[in-house]
Design a protein around this motif. Structure first.
Motif, PDB file in Angstrom:
ATOM      1  N   GLU A 233      40.217  27.403 -15.016  1.00  0.00           N
ATOM      2  CA  GLU A 233      40.495  28.844 -15.010  1.00  0.00           C
ATOM      3  C   GLU A 233      41.508  29.153 -13.915  1.00  0.00           C
ATOM      4  OE1 GLU A 233      38.171  33.162 -14.586  1.00  0.00           O
ATOM      5  OE2 GLU A 233      37.064  31.262 -14.604  1.00  0.00           O
ATOM      6  N   THR A 234      42.461  30.025 -14.221  1.00  0.00           N
ATOM      7  CA  THR A 234      43.467  30.400 -13.232  1.00  0.00           C
ATOM      8  C   THR A 234      42.856  31.390 -12.240  1.00  0.00           C
ATOM      9  OG1 THR A 234      44.265  32.177 -14.657  1.00  0.00           O
ATOM     10  CG2 THR A 234      45.336  30.035 -14.865  1.00  0.00           C
ATOM     11  N   LEU A 248      51.163  32.396 -16.515  1.00  0.00           N
ATOM     12  CA  LEU A 248      49.773  32.709 -16.805  1.00  0.00           C
ATOM     13  C   LEU A 248      49.274  33.792 -15.866  1.00  0.00           C
ATOM     14  CD1 LEU A 248      48.287  29.101 -17.273  1.00  0.00           C
ATOM     15  CD2 LEU A 248      48.905  30.719 -19.066  1.00  0.00           C
ATOM     16  N   GLU A 252      42.690  33.429 -16.818  1.00  0.00           N
ATOM     17  CA  GLU A 252      42.860  32.768 -18.114  1.00  0.00           C
ATOM     18  C   GLU A 252      42.237  31.373 -18.081  1.00  0.00           C
ATOM     19  OE1 GLU A 252      46.459  33.036 -20.337  1.00  0.00           O
ATOM     20  OE2 GLU A 252      47.328  34.470 -18.931  1.00  0.00           O
ATOM     21  N   ILE A 254      42.417  27.660 -19.472  1.00  0.00           N
ATOM     22  CA  ILE A 254      43.387  26.752 -20.088  1.00  0.00           C
ATOM     23  C   ILE A 254      42.816  25.333 -20.058  1.00  0.00           C
ATOM     24  CG2 ILE A 254      45.430  28.151 -19.648  1.00  0.00           C
ATOM     25  CD1 ILE A 254      44.622  25.262 -17.345  1.00  0.00           C
ATOM     26  N   ASN A 269      47.890  25.958 -23.096  1.00  0.00           N
ATOM     27  CA  ASN A 269      47.340  27.282 -23.369  1.00  0.00           C
ATOM     28  C   ASN A 269      47.619  27.608 -24.831  1.00  0.00           C
ATOM     29  OD1 ASN A 269      46.177  29.807 -23.006  1.00  0.00           O
ATOM     30  ND2 ASN A 269      48.110  30.755 -22.362  1.00  0.00           N
ATOM     31  N   LYS A 401      36.346  28.884 -25.363  1.00  0.00           N
ATOM     32  CA  LYS A 401      36.894  29.578 -24.197  1.00  0.00           C
ATOM     33  C   LYS A 401      36.129  30.860 -23.898  1.00  0.00           C
ATOM     34  CE  LYS A 401      41.627  27.832 -24.589  1.00  0.00           C
ATOM     35  NZ  LYS A 401      43.043  28.197 -24.737  1.00  0.00           N
TER      36      LYS A 401
END
Length: 409
Positions: A233-234, A248, A252, A254, A269, A401
């Motif tokens: 996760e960002t 991104l 998010e 990914i 992504n 996700k």
């Protein structure tokens, strides 16, 4: 103005050197009253000579006049020949001696002789060059045994030597300046692409993209990409600067398919594939560890990529063949198609109904009734509920996700 004095002295370990001949030196971290910290190296015979000089300058405190007045600690004499075992066993005694020495009255602990002995020398800033076929071996001392007679070491810890391929100017006080061709020793390789290095007596963070190993054109990395991917996760938004990078937003989820040591990982992504700074990612469910790591590094910008470094000069004629971005995208797209076909096949005929007696009774041809006794025998017990891991494995990537985001929020 009072001259600077030593406020703390710590024995870090010892180093085995091979130039000009094999010998051992102890490593000391010296903290001065002006808040400066220096790393110095001293041989044991030198330390024992200092001990004898202190006894000559302060005969009363050494017990030469009256043994009851002695406050200067004792220190064993050096042996004719020092080997690794004696150097290792002596660490606890030496650490205890230095600790007691600094706790003596200021006329001894802050005397000129002691200050001059631990001043930085040219050999401390520029250690002797490495032996052509062997490197210096560094043995770090265990902190919990630093004041015991039976010391314990963590080594040998042989620090890797890397070379700087271009000039680098630090952007914060936690980094160090480097010139092209400088030899640095790697203390820590952080996966975010910032490495903690030691160059002479200086220590600080340096981008891994500015460093190359002496043995080969590039550092060892993961041999092959994992196109199945790991969910990350960002934790911070990033806007792409080059065309092979991804933009991104924060939060998010990914998939990481290739982890590279320079801190720029290849991520996926959806069907998009590109580079993304690893320092802005954390594995799903490990948010606390990511926050701790972010606070320790204390920086907001990712390290520069090697492709952006100007005037880079390598000692290796041919670099390692890197995977092209097109190969990442092509193989990633192929894997997504294969995974999609497997998922659609699994959804067409559920495994739970294959060969099930319930299915046979429900889709039995003809209108003839099934005997109650036969139906009772054919109906099995209720199957166990599948595990969450199995459910996530059989669902679509989008559903996976969403489930991960819901569980981590």
């Amino acid at each position: 103005m009072e001259p600077t004095y030593i406020r703390h002295l710590e024995l870090l370990g010892f180093e085995r050197r091979f130039f000009p001949s094999q010998h051992y030196v102890y490593m000391f971290l010296v903290k001065w009253s002006d808040l400066s910290e220096k790393l110095v190296y001293r041989k044991y015979p030198e330390i024992h000579t200092l001990h004898k000089s202190l006894k000559e300058i302060f005969p009363i405190e050494a017990g030469d006049i009256n043994a009851k007045d002695r406050i200067i600690p004792s220190l064993p004499a050096p042996k004719w020949f020092d080997n690794q075992k004696t150097t290792e066993n002596r660490q606890g005694t030496l650490a205890e001696y230095l600790h007691s020495l600094l706790n003596l009255p200021p006329k001894i602990s802050r005397c000129q002789l002691l200050r001059d002995f631990f001043q930085v020398r040219p050999d401390d800033e520029i250690p002797p060059s490495h032996y052509p076929f062997k490197r210096n071996e560094t043995y770090l001392m265990s902190k919990d045994r630093s004041r015991s007679n039976t010391s314990e070491i963590s080594g040998p810890i042989i620090l890797e030597t890397y070379r700087t391929i271009a000039d680098y100017q630090k952007s914060s006080r936690y980094e160090i300046d480097l010139s092209a061709g400088d030899m640095v020793e790697i203390v820590e390789k952080n996966p975010n692409g910032w490495w903690f290095c030691q160059c002479d007596s200086r220590r600080g963070w340096v981008p891994a993209s500015y460093l190359e190993p002496l043995e080969g054109p590039d550092e060892a990395e993961e041999p092959e990409p994992n196109y199945e991917g790991e969910l990350y996760e960002t934790i911070k938004a990033y806007t792409a600067v080059q065309e092979d990078e991804l933009t991104l937003e924060s939060g998010e989820v990914i998939e990481v398919i290739h982890k590279l040591l320079d801190g720029w990982w290849v991520v996926r992504n959806g069907e998009q594939t590109g580079y993304f700074p690893s320092m802005f990612l954390h594995k799903t469910g490990l948010k606390k560890e990511a926050d701790i790591d972010k606070n320790v590094i204390r920086r907001e910008t990712p390290p520069p990529r090697r492709s952006t470094i100007r005037n880079a000069k390598s000692i290796h004629t041919k670099g390692r063949n890197r995977i092209s971005q097109e190969a990442y995208r092509r193989n990633s797209r192929r894997y997504l198609q294969q995974r999609g076909s497997r998922n659609s096949l699994n959804r067409t005929v559920p495994k739970a109904f294959l060969g099930s007696p319930i299915q046979d009774t429900r889709f039995r041809s003809g209108n003839s009734p099934v005997p109650a006794s036969a139906a009772k025998k054919e109906i099995p017990a209720v199957p166990p509920r599948p595990s969450p891991e199995l459910i996530l494995e059989r669902c679509t990537p989008d559903t996976r996700k969403k489930v991960v985001i819901h569980s981590t929020s």
